[in-house]
Design a protein around this motif. Structure first.
Motif, short mmCIF file in Angstrom:
data_model
loop_
_atom_site.label_atom_id
_atom_site.label_comp_id
_atom_site.label_asym_id
_atom_site.label_seq_id
_atom_site.Cartn_x
_atom_site.Cartn_y
_atom_site.Cartn_z
N ASP A 112 1.21 9.39 8.73
CA ASP A 112 0.11 8.42 8.78
C ASP A 112 -0.98 8.75 7.76
N GLY A 113 -0.68 9.63 6.82
CA GLY A 113 -1.64 10.00 5.79
C GLY A 113 -2.51 11.19 6.13
N ASP A 114 -2.39 11.73 7.34
CA ASP A 114 -3.19 12.88 7.76
C ASP A 114 -2.36 14.15 7.59
N GLU A 115 -2.65 14.90 6.51
CA GLU A 115 -1.86 16.10 6.23
C GLU A 115 -1.99 17.17 7.31
N ASP A 116 -3.10 17.18 8.05
CA ASP A 116 -3.27 18.19 9.10
C ASP A 116 -2.23 18.05 10.21
N LYS A 117 -1.68 16.85 10.38
CA LYS A 117 -0.67 16.64 11.43
C LYS A 117 0.69 17.21 11.03
N LEU A 118 0.82 17.73 9.80
CA LEU A 118 2.05 18.40 9.39
C LEU A 118 2.17 19.79 10.00
N VAL A 119 1.03 20.37 10.42
CA VAL A 119 1.03 21.71 11.01
C VAL A 119 1.88 21.69 12.28
N GLY A 120 2.77 22.66 12.38
CA GLY A 120 3.65 22.77 13.54
C GLY A 120 5.01 22.10 13.34
N LYS A 121 5.16 21.33 12.26
CA LYS A 121 6.43 20.65 12.00
C LYS A 121 7.42 21.63 11.39
N LYS A 122 8.71 21.42 11.68
CA LYS A 122 9.77 22.26 11.11
C LYS A 122 10.26 21.68 9.79
N VAL A 123 10.58 22.58 8.86
CA VAL A 123 11.16 22.21 7.57
C VAL A 123 12.24 23.23 7.23
N GLY A 124 13.21 22.80 6.46
CA GLY A 124 14.17 23.73 5.90
C GLY A 124 13.66 24.16 4.54
N ALA A 125 13.74 25.43 4.24
CA ALA A 125 13.28 25.94 2.95
C ALA A 125 14.32 26.87 2.36
N VAL A 126 14.51 26.76 1.04
CA VAL A 126 15.42 27.64 0.32
C VAL A 126 14.57 28.74 -0.31
N PHE A 127 14.93 29.97 -0.03
CA PHE A 127 14.21 31.13 -0.56
C PHE A 127 15.05 31.80 -1.64
N ARG A 128 14.38 32.30 -2.66
CA ARG A 128 15.06 33.04 -3.73
C ARG A 128 14.33 34.35 -3.97
N GLU A 129 15.01 35.25 -4.64
CA GLU A 129 14.37 36.49 -5.06
C GLU A 129 13.74 36.25 -6.43
N LYS A 130 12.54 36.79 -6.61
CA LYS A 130 11.83 36.67 -7.88
C LYS A 130 11.40 38.06 -8.31
N GLU A 131 11.70 38.39 -9.55
CA GLU A 131 11.36 39.71 -10.08
C GLU A 131 9.91 39.70 -10.56
N LEU A 132 9.17 40.72 -10.17
CA LEU A 132 7.78 40.89 -10.59
C LEU A 132 7.61 42.28 -11.20
#
Length: 185
Positions: A112-132
């Motif tokens: 509904d345009g309110d980004e604060d309502k995204l808090v608590g929602k589940k998402v799938g995320a792809v993680f990678r290794e990054k060299e520092l």
């Protein structure tokens, strides 16, 4: 050795969980912030924490809390940035795709345009290794870099690590060849 204060309250480093493995993980959005990007565009930062029923659950918030308690510049270790607007204030395709995926993964949620309502929602995320680069040499961190459907996250193949130097040579100066045994001066 002296007696420690608060021994029972202090958690051991990483609770013996080891490093977060690269690949897909189910995450929960724990904080959302709107920022202005370098080129003046609107960006949304999504703070993520692992929430998949594994030994890694809660490690993002745990790391953030540890940094706050240590008096360090605290930030969540798992942050994804996404461009919100494209040209002429239209939503970017990536932002729209993310919102549609969040709606699909979190019924009956509707944007509904309110980004604060995204808090608590589940998402799938792809993680990678990054060299520092570190003081004692290079090291790898695991960071999120793409979103995926929650149901597909556990089966995502880990991506190749992002290395600082892409040369096949172990020489960081590139493909320099030795000129001989004599000094050049």
């Amino acid at each position: 050795m002296r007696t420690f204060r608060n021994w029972d309250q202090v958690k051991g480093a990483l609770n013996g969980r080891g490093k977060l493995p690269p690949g897909g993980h189910v995450c929960k959005i724990i904080k959302v912030e709107q920022k202005v990007g370098r080129k003046g565009g609107t960006l949304l930062s999504l703070w993520l924490d692992i929430d998949e029923g594994s030994q890694h659950d809660g490690r993002g918030m745990e790391e953030y809390t540890r940094r706050v308690n240590a008096g360090k510049n605290a930030f969540c270790p798992y942050i994804m940035w996404i461009n919100v607007y494209g040209e002429n204030m239209q939503p970017s395709q990536y932002f729209k795709g993310l919102i549609l995926q969040i709606e699909q993964d979190n019924p009956p949620y509707k944007w509904d345009g309110d980004e604060d309502k995204l808090v608590g929602k589940k998402v799938g995320a792809v993680f990678r290794e990054k060299e520092l680069a570190g003081v004692d040499g290079n090291f790898f961190v695991t960071e999120p870099f793409a979103f995926c459907p929650v149901q597909d996250a556990p089966s995502v193949t880990p991506p190749e690590p992002l290395r600082m130097y892409r040369s096949n040579s172990s020489n960081r100066m590139g493909n320099l060849e030795p000129i001989g045994d004599e000094m050049p001066f």
